[in-house]
Design an enzyme around this catalytic site. Structure first.
Site, PDB file in Angstrom:
ATOM      1  N   LYS A 105      -6.676   4.840   1.818  1.00  0.00           N
ATOM      2  CA  LYS A 105      -6.825   5.465   0.249  1.00  0.00           C
ATOM      3  C   LYS A 105      -8.242   5.950   0.181  1.00  0.00           C
ATOM      4  O   LYS A 105      -8.065   6.736   0.775  1.00  0.00           O
ATOM      5  CB  LYS A 105      -7.496   4.190  -0.431  1.00  0.00           C
ATOM      6  CG  LYS A 105      -5.650   3.013  -0.520  1.00  0.00           C
ATOM      7  CD  LYS A 105      -3.984   3.866  -0.439  1.00  0.00           C
ATOM      8  CE  LYS A 105      -3.574   2.698  -0.685  1.00  0.00           C
ATOM      9  NZ  LYS A 105      -2.996   2.315   0.808  1.00  0.00           N
ATOM     10  N   TYR A 122      -2.019  -6.850  -3.377  1.00  0.00           N
ATOM     11  CA  TYR A 122      -1.119  -5.607  -2.993  1.00  0.00           C
ATOM     12  C   TYR A 122       0.481  -6.093  -2.982  1.00  0.00           C
ATOM     13  O   TYR A 122       0.684  -6.841  -2.437  1.00  0.00           O
ATOM     14  CB  TYR A 122      -1.301  -4.760  -1.954  1.00  0.00           C
ATOM     15  CG  TYR A 122      -0.182  -4.321  -1.334  1.00  0.00           C
ATOM     16  CD1 TYR A 122       0.363  -2.764  -3.012  1.00  0.00           C
ATOM     17  CD2 TYR A 122      -0.681  -3.643  -0.537  1.00  0.00           C
ATOM     18  CE1 TYR A 122       0.840  -2.019  -2.435  1.00  0.00           C
ATOM     19  CE2 TYR A 122       0.745  -2.934  -0.214  1.00  0.00           C
ATOM     20  CZ  TYR A 122       1.359  -2.467  -0.574  1.00  0.00           C
ATOM     21  OH  TYR A 122       2.274  -1.335   0.026  1.00  0.00           O
ATOM     22  N   ARG A 142      -3.110   2.940  23.948  1.00  0.00           N
ATOM     23  CA  ARG A 142      -2.973   1.633  23.135  1.00  0.00           C
ATOM     24  C   ARG A 142      -3.505   0.710  23.593  1.00  0.00           C
ATOM     25  O   ARG A 142      -4.132   0.329  22.348  1.00  0.00           O
ATOM     26  CB  ARG A 142      -0.795   0.931  23.848  1.00  0.00           C
ATOM     27  CG  ARG A 142      -1.252  -0.267  23.060  1.00  0.00           C
ATOM     28  CD  ARG A 142       0.515  -0.854  23.189  1.00  0.00           C
ATOM     29  NE  ARG A 142       1.099  -0.705  24.589  1.00  0.00           N
ATOM     30  CZ  ARG A 142       0.282  -1.661  25.384  1.00  0.00           C
ATOM     31  NH1 ARG A 142      -0.482  -2.968  25.354  1.00  0.00           N
ATOM     32  NH2 ARG A 142       0.830  -1.870  26.085  1.00  0.00           N
ATOM     33  N   ASP A 149     -10.045  -7.813   1.478  1.00  0.00           N
ATOM     34  CA  ASP A 149      -8.895  -6.867   1.874  1.00  0.00           C
ATOM     35  C   ASP A 149     -10.444  -6.285   0.928  1.00  0.00           C
ATOM     36  O   ASP A 149     -10.346  -5.990  -0.740  1.00  0.00           O
ATOM     37  CB  ASP A 149      -7.708  -6.977   0.344  1.00  0.00           C
ATOM     38  CG  ASP A 149      -7.533  -5.310   0.990  1.00  0.00           C
ATOM     39  OD1 ASP A 149      -8.407  -4.784   0.882  1.00  0.00           O
ATOM     40  OD2 ASP A 149      -6.289  -4.852   0.910  1.00  0.00           O
TER      41      ASP A 149
END
Length: 379
Positions: free
Chosen positions: A195, A98, A46, A170
């Site tokens: 994407k 978004y 992690r 973004d």
């Protein structure tokens, strides 16, 4: 290195142990520590993983940043970035983002005391007027999702610096292939790497990059503390996708321009949204800060035409959420990606019920146009 070379040889492009030119997938959850308290490079997955580290170094390189961070999704990357701020802090956020970002801000983060003001970040006066005593950051997309609005990145970053604010962009729609916000004065860049960076619709991932060492240290702490890290298998898939970003984007651009030309000449189309439209408000800014216009196009049908029937009539182009894959994807934002935004706010921001968003893929141009033509013939 030039950008396309950096995609292949940037970051950690060779395994230091074996010389493998494809970084191995290190699936180990923990690592042998040879001395107690010696602060080894790897201790727990992690906190850090060699495969993920190679990806994080790669995205830092291609975004002209110093340190990158990989998360389990784009939303997780955005959440970690907003977690840099505290209860009572105020953030200016773009009005065309978004739907998942809107949901995160309004349904989750507000409950923890963060405050948000929504503005059209293209309007620099509105941005400046929205600044309050407790404002800490400005967050926006450019091009935006789904209306492809263009904000002057350098101008907003200048305002932010004058008021000691952070800027967060973004960069999902543009990709590092088309623009690098960090080079224009931005503090943090985030991506839904699901994407274009992944590019093959086979991985869900998020990335964040910064040039600021203090921000980087804070993001590293949050990444480890919150724990929404990207696994090694997905990190490897994402690196493989990034290596072909340049060649994919060139075809994306070519196909998008042809589709744009077709849509603008179609009598059944009322309006087309595309950064490469010379008559659009943001065209000159897009030319200044972008190296290409991307492959996202949104459009509205003429009043009375059935958007539902149109998208369901397509045979090659997939009706699906997401974008940026090798296959062309089409969706209706009001019903799909932006359904989390109340209808009155959607309409206020220009997201009509008839708006259609198209992610232009890599199919043969003749096949794409033929599919669009047969669907238009049915409405």
């Amino acid at each position: 290195m030039k950008f396309n070379t950096k995609l292949i040889h940037g970051g950690i492009s060779e395994d230091q142990t074996t010389g493998a030119v494809s970084i191995p997938v290190y699936r180990s959850s923990t690592f042998h520590q040879h001395k107690l308290g010696a602060e080894p490079k790897w201790e727990y997955a992690r906190t850090g993983n060699p495969t993920r580290q190679a990806l994080e170094d790669l995205i830092a390189d291609i975004e002209n940043g110093k340190r990158g961070f990989a998360f389990a999704s784009g939303s997780a990357a955005i959440h970690a970035t907003f977690s840099l701020f505290s209860s009572g802090d105020h953030i200016i956020i773009g009005n065309d983002v978004y739907g998942g970002t809107f949901r995160l801000a309004n349904k989750v983060l507000k409950r923890f005391g963060l405050e948000f003001t929504v503005v059209d970040t293209r309007d620099l006066t509105a941005v400046e007027n929205a600044i309050q005593a407790n404002t800490k950051a400005i967050y926006f997309e450019t091009p935006t999702n789904p209306l492809l609005k263009i904000t002057d990145i350098a101008a907003v970053a200048k305002i932010a610096k004058e008021h000691d604010l952070k800027t967060i962009v973004d960069n999902t729609f543009a990709t590092p292939y088309n623009q690098n916000p960090l080079s224009l004065g931005v503090d943090i860049v985030v991506h839904s790497a699901t994407k274009y960076l992944g590019g093959h619709s086979d991985v869900v991932a998020g990335l964040a990059v910064t040039n600021d060492e203090k921000i980087a240290d804070d993001l590293a702490f949050l990444q480890n503390s919150i724990g929404s890290v990207l696994g090694p298998d997905d990190s490897w898939l994402l690196m493989r996708g990034i290596k072909t970003l340049g060649v994919r984007m060139r075809v994306h651009h070519e196909n998008a321009k042809l589709v744009y030309d077709y849509l603008t000449s179609n009598d059944k189309v009322a309006k087309v949204y595309y950064p490469g439209n010379p008559d659009s408000i943001g065209y000159d800014i897009a030319k200044k800060q972008m190296r290409g216009f991307g492959a996202m196009i949104s459009f509205e049908l003429q009043p009375g035409l059935d958007a539902k029937k149109f998208v369901e009539s397509l045979q090659l182009i997939d009706l699906a959420e997401s974008l940026g894959g090798i296959e062309s994807l089409i969706e209706v934002p009001a019903v799909m990606t932006h359904a989390a935004i109340p209808r009155e706010i959607r309409l206020q921001n220009g997201i009509t019920d008839e708006l259609i968003r198209l992610s232009v893929g890599l199919e043969d141009e003749e096949d794409l146009l033929a599919d669009l033509k047969q669907a238009f013939a049915q409405i």
